[in-house]
Design a protein around this motif. Structure first.
Motif, PDB file in Angstrom:
ATOM      1  N   HIS A   1       0.800  -1.221   0.000  1.00 35.14           N
ATOM      2  CA  HIS A   1       0.000   0.000   0.000  1.00 35.14           C
ATOM      3  C   HIS A   1       0.837   1.277   0.000  1.00 35.14           C
ATOM      4  O   HIS A   1       0.450   2.293  -0.590  1.00 35.14           O
ATOM      5  CB  HIS A   1      -0.953   0.000   1.195  1.00 35.14           C
ATOM      6  N   GLN A   2       1.983   1.217   0.675  1.00 36.67           N
ATOM      7  CA  GLN A   2       2.877   2.384   0.663  1.00 36.67           C
ATOM      8  C   GLN A   2       3.202   2.773  -0.778  1.00 36.67           C
ATOM      9  O   GLN A   2       3.267   3.958  -1.126  1.00 36.67           O
ATOM     10  CB  GLN A   2       4.167   2.027   1.409  1.00 36.67           C
ATOM     11  N   VAL A  29       1.374   2.172  -3.460  1.00 35.79           N
ATOM     12  CA  VAL A  29       0.195   2.770  -4.120  1.00 35.79           C
ATOM     13  C   VAL A  29       0.244   4.283  -3.916  1.00 35.79           C
ATOM     14  O   VAL A  29       0.087   5.072  -4.858  1.00 35.79           O
ATOM     15  CB  VAL A  29      -1.126   2.215  -3.527  1.00 35.79           C
ATOM     16  N   MET A  30       0.502   4.678  -2.679  1.00 35.41           N
ATOM     17  CA  MET A  30       0.513   6.110  -2.365  1.00 35.41           C
ATOM     18  C   MET A  30       1.685   6.824  -3.039  1.00 35.41           C
ATOM     19  O   MET A  30       1.558   7.965  -3.479  1.00 35.41           O
ATOM     20  CB  MET A  30       0.535   6.302  -0.846  1.00 35.41           C
ATOM     21  N   ARG A  87      -2.571   1.496  -9.043  1.00 36.06           N
ATOM     22  CA  ARG A  87      -2.591   0.131  -8.513  1.00 36.06           C
ATOM     23  C   ARG A  87      -1.877  -0.864  -9.431  1.00 36.06           C
ATOM     24  O   ARG A  87      -1.738  -2.035  -9.090  1.00 36.06           O
ATOM     25  CB  ARG A  87      -4.036  -0.312  -8.256  1.00 36.06           C
TER      26      ARG A  87
END
Lengths: 116, 622
Positions: B542-543, B545-546, B563
């Protein structure tokens, strides 16, 4: 600077209505444009470098729009080229439609007092 | 590690021939026993191999476990551990990746307060282990690494053994280990193991490497009586110089807005108690950065979430073994890389640290240079009593009263901080996917009745913010270098250390981290290591993705592609199935927040009967 102007002239900010938007389309746009990856799917916010919570005190429309287009601090800019005005209005409508979360007092799991 | 060199057909033919030979041998064994040895290789017995002595040495250090993926370069030592040593202290832990072995040792050391051993090939094993060693290095954690290697080329078997030998095995790790040696004799081995253990466990604690030469392992001990195992006496940790402590006490006693920032200050419960004593003597707020459990979250001086605001107002900051002091007073924005000052320009900084004793230049774990007004070289926990004593001497009657007068306000600020956190945690309480705050709160409610340990308390910060924690064993901090793949094996290692202490070990397990080396689940099941693994399954790195979103925003490009290359979906991984396949009790994936508590209740029951359990919950990103 713009943020301070907003604070100094609240009537300008709060007096202006948000454009009409669809909460349903806004939900889809919120997911599609990855708003949720930092702010959570219901605007609850994230932690460890993710975005702040958007609810329950949603920014007024002008401030919301300004922050999205030309953000302060670390948020990536969502410019019109890639997030249309109607999409933004829909996202705003979605966030306004999110049901409030229960109060802390009504969540037993968050009662940490007196525990080891 | 598997060995090449025999294809299946050749292997079967050879095995059949050996079988025939063995049958024939049994018929003549009585006869041959009467005759003098013919000198045939098969009659040669090494009753006392060098590896037996190596086991004696390892036992003398008190090492209880050796984590390892089995390999030929230490086959003799492996056999000696199992047969000669009785597979007890040390016990051989079967691991499925050298990175898992070292990360298990990392987590174990933080929970046990002493190192675990690791055995690996000197070449391919240490290559696999490297990132986990770097994590341990950055986290200042001791690990005793033993690596097999055949230095004498004349004795190497052709083929694979050459690939697995290396002139300088520790070279690949030397930038991030404290010390290494390649002993040329058994006596040399004994002395170097003792030296390595002392170095590893003297603060700043770090991993060390000792090479166990293959021929030294396999050859018979020559002159056993001449060998000796040196006495192991650990060094007392260094304390800060008394004059400097007096000066620090003066600066702090006269400060108007003092803040104490602790990172790797406490090594034990005594360290936590000493932290409280110092903070109370100064009535100063404490910001616990959480690489160790330094300060009770329930104490009114605990203000970890208000760190930035406190630093902004501070006139004096005391740092206790802070890994990134510059980053507490300044920052660089992301993604613009613009400098921002947080602290006042004239803030006075005191730092008690052993960072100046670590002199390595290649890897950049030293962080940005931070000017300091008073730099005290010393172990924080060892220095605290003298520092507190100096503070108490500096604080006279009127000053003491003035400081005491701040208590009500400080209590109120602590209470407000906690209320803010709980309100934030309530936000999105019933959301699907499950919020990370709810995940943390549900876990707390499942283990709150037991003595508990959260094996990684940084990856999901809600727990450190929400949970009432008073014991040093409660929070074990984080990986050190944020090298992904450490959390799961380190948690299993910590659970092993906690197993005999009656402490229930839990971990909030990121999905991406688990997939680096999920075989550690099998290790936990095989060795009956009781751990409660609650999946933080956000189906993404997820890190990243940001990060992709930030870059797209910076480049004025579309965000809906963030994504691609960052998610772990299509297909979704079934972590419960992955766990069950390796003998671990598991449930999930859970998407309904209300289903978490009952699943955790069942999982805790499994853990309490001494087995690992995994509950997979599909969560929000952060």
């Amino acid at each position: 600077m713009r943020f301070f102007i907003l604070l100094l002239f609240p009537a300008v900010v709060f007096g202006q209505d948000a454009p009409a938007g669809s909460p349903e389309r806004g939900h889809q746009a919120f997911l599609k444009y990855q708003c949720y990856s930092c702010h959570g799917t219901v605007g609850q916010g994230g932690e460890r470098g993710a975005g702040p919570r958007l609810l329950p005190n949603l920014f007024p429309w002008v401030a919301f729009s300004m922050q999205t287009r030309t953000p302060r601090q670390d948020m990536p800019a969502y410019r019109k080229d890639h997030l249309g005005d109607q999409d933004l209005a829909d996202i705003y409508a979605y966030l306004r439609s999110v049901k409030p979360s229960p109060a802390v007092a009504n969540i037993p799991q968050l009662n940490f007092e007196g525990r080891r | 590690m598997s060995e090449e060199g025999l294809d299946r057909r050749t292997f079967l033919k050879t095995a059949a021939a050996i079988g025939t030979t063995m049958a024939a041998a049994s018929t003549v064994s009585a006869e041959t026993a009467k005759k003098p040895s013919s000198g045939l290789p098969g009659e040669r017995i090494i009753g006392r191999p060098g590896s037996d002595f190596m086991v004696d040495v390892i036992k003398a250090t008190g090492i209880e476990y050796i984590a390892s993926n089995p390999a030929s370069s230490f086959r003799s030592l492996h056999e000696s551990i199992v047969n000669y040593g009785g597979n007890r202290k040390p016990e051989f832990l079967t691991c499925m990746h050298e990175e898992s072995s070292v990360a298990m040792a990392h987590g174990y050391a933080k929970a046990a307060g002493k190192p675990m051993g690791v055995l690996a090939h000197g070449s391919v094993g240490l290559q696999h282990a490297a990132m986990a060693v770097y994590n341990a290095w950055c986290d200042r954690v001791p690990v005793m690494l033993f690596a097999g290697n055949f230095m004498d080329a004349a004795h190497r078997r052709p083929g694979v053994e050459w690939y697995h030998c290396v002139q300088d095995p520790a070279g690949i790790l030397r930038d991030y280990i404290k010390w290494d040696d390649q002993p040329a004799s058994l006596q040399h081995f004994a002395e170097s193991v003792m030296r390595a253990y002392k170095f590893a466990t003297t603060p700043p604690m770090e991993p060390v490497v000792i090479i166990a030469d293959g021929m030294l392992q396999e050859h018979p001990v020559d002159g056993d009586a001449e060998l000796s195992i040196p006495k192991l006496t650990l060094s007392a940790p260094p304390q800060g110089e008394s004059g400097a402590l007096k000066e620090a006490a003066k600066m702090m006693a006269s400060a108007e807005n003092l803040v104490i920032i602790a990172d790797r200050a406490a090594r034990s419960q005594e360290g936590v108690r000493r932290m409280v004593e110092l903070a109370e003597a100064l009535n100063a707020p404490v910001v616990d950065l959480g690489s160790r459990m330094n300060f009770p979250t329930t104490h009114y001086l605990c203000r970890s979430e208000d760190g930035r605001a406190l630093v902004r107002e501070a006139d004096v900051v005391l740092m206790l073994e802070v890994a990134d002091p510059w980053g507490q007073l300044n920052t660089i924005s992301d993604p613009q890389h613009e400098y921002r000052r947080i602290a006042k320009p004239d803030v006075k900084l005191i730092h008690v640290t052993l960072a100046d004793n670590l002199m390595k230049s290649n890897y950049q774990d030293a962080q940005r240079f931070c000017p300091c007004d008073l730099s005290i070289s010393g172990d924080a926990e060892a220095t605290l009593p003298a520092l507190t004593e100096a503070v108490k001497k500096e604080i006279g009657g009127s000053r003491k009263s003035a400081l005491a007068g701040r208590t009500d306000k400080l209590r109120s600020q602590h209470r407000e901080m906690k209320e803010r956190t709980r309100a934030a945690a309530a936000n999105g309480w019933n959301a699907v996917p499950v919020t990370t705050a709810r995940l943390s709160a549900e876990l707390w409610n499942a283990i709150k009745g037991d003595k508990w340990c959260l094996a990684d308390s940084r990856n999901l910060g809600w727990s450190a913010r929400l949970w009432p924690a008073t014991e040093h064993y409660n929070f074990l901090g984080h990986s050190g270098a944020a090298g992904v793949g450490q959390i799961a094996p380190a948690a299993v290692g910590a659970a092993l250390a906690n197993r005999d202490k009656g402490i229930l070990t839990a971990v909030i397990q990121p999905d991406g981290d688990l997939m680096y080396a999920p075989g550690v689940l099998w290790t936990a099941a095989h060795h009956k290591i009781p751990i409660l693994m609650l999946m933080h399954n956000n189906r993404a790195y997820h890190q990243e993705v940001m990060h992709l979103q930030k870059m797209a925003g910076l480049h004025n490009r579309r965000m809906d592609t963030a994504r691609i290359g960052t998610t772990i979906e299509n297909p979704h991984i079934d972590y419960a199935l992955l766990a069950r396949a390796q003998g671990v009790w598991a449930e999930g994936p859970i998407t309904d927040p209300a289903a978490i508590a009952p699943a955790l209740q069942r999982a805790v029951a499994v853990v309490k009967r001494g087995e690992p359990a995994l509950v997979d919950v599909v969560t929000q990103g952060r």
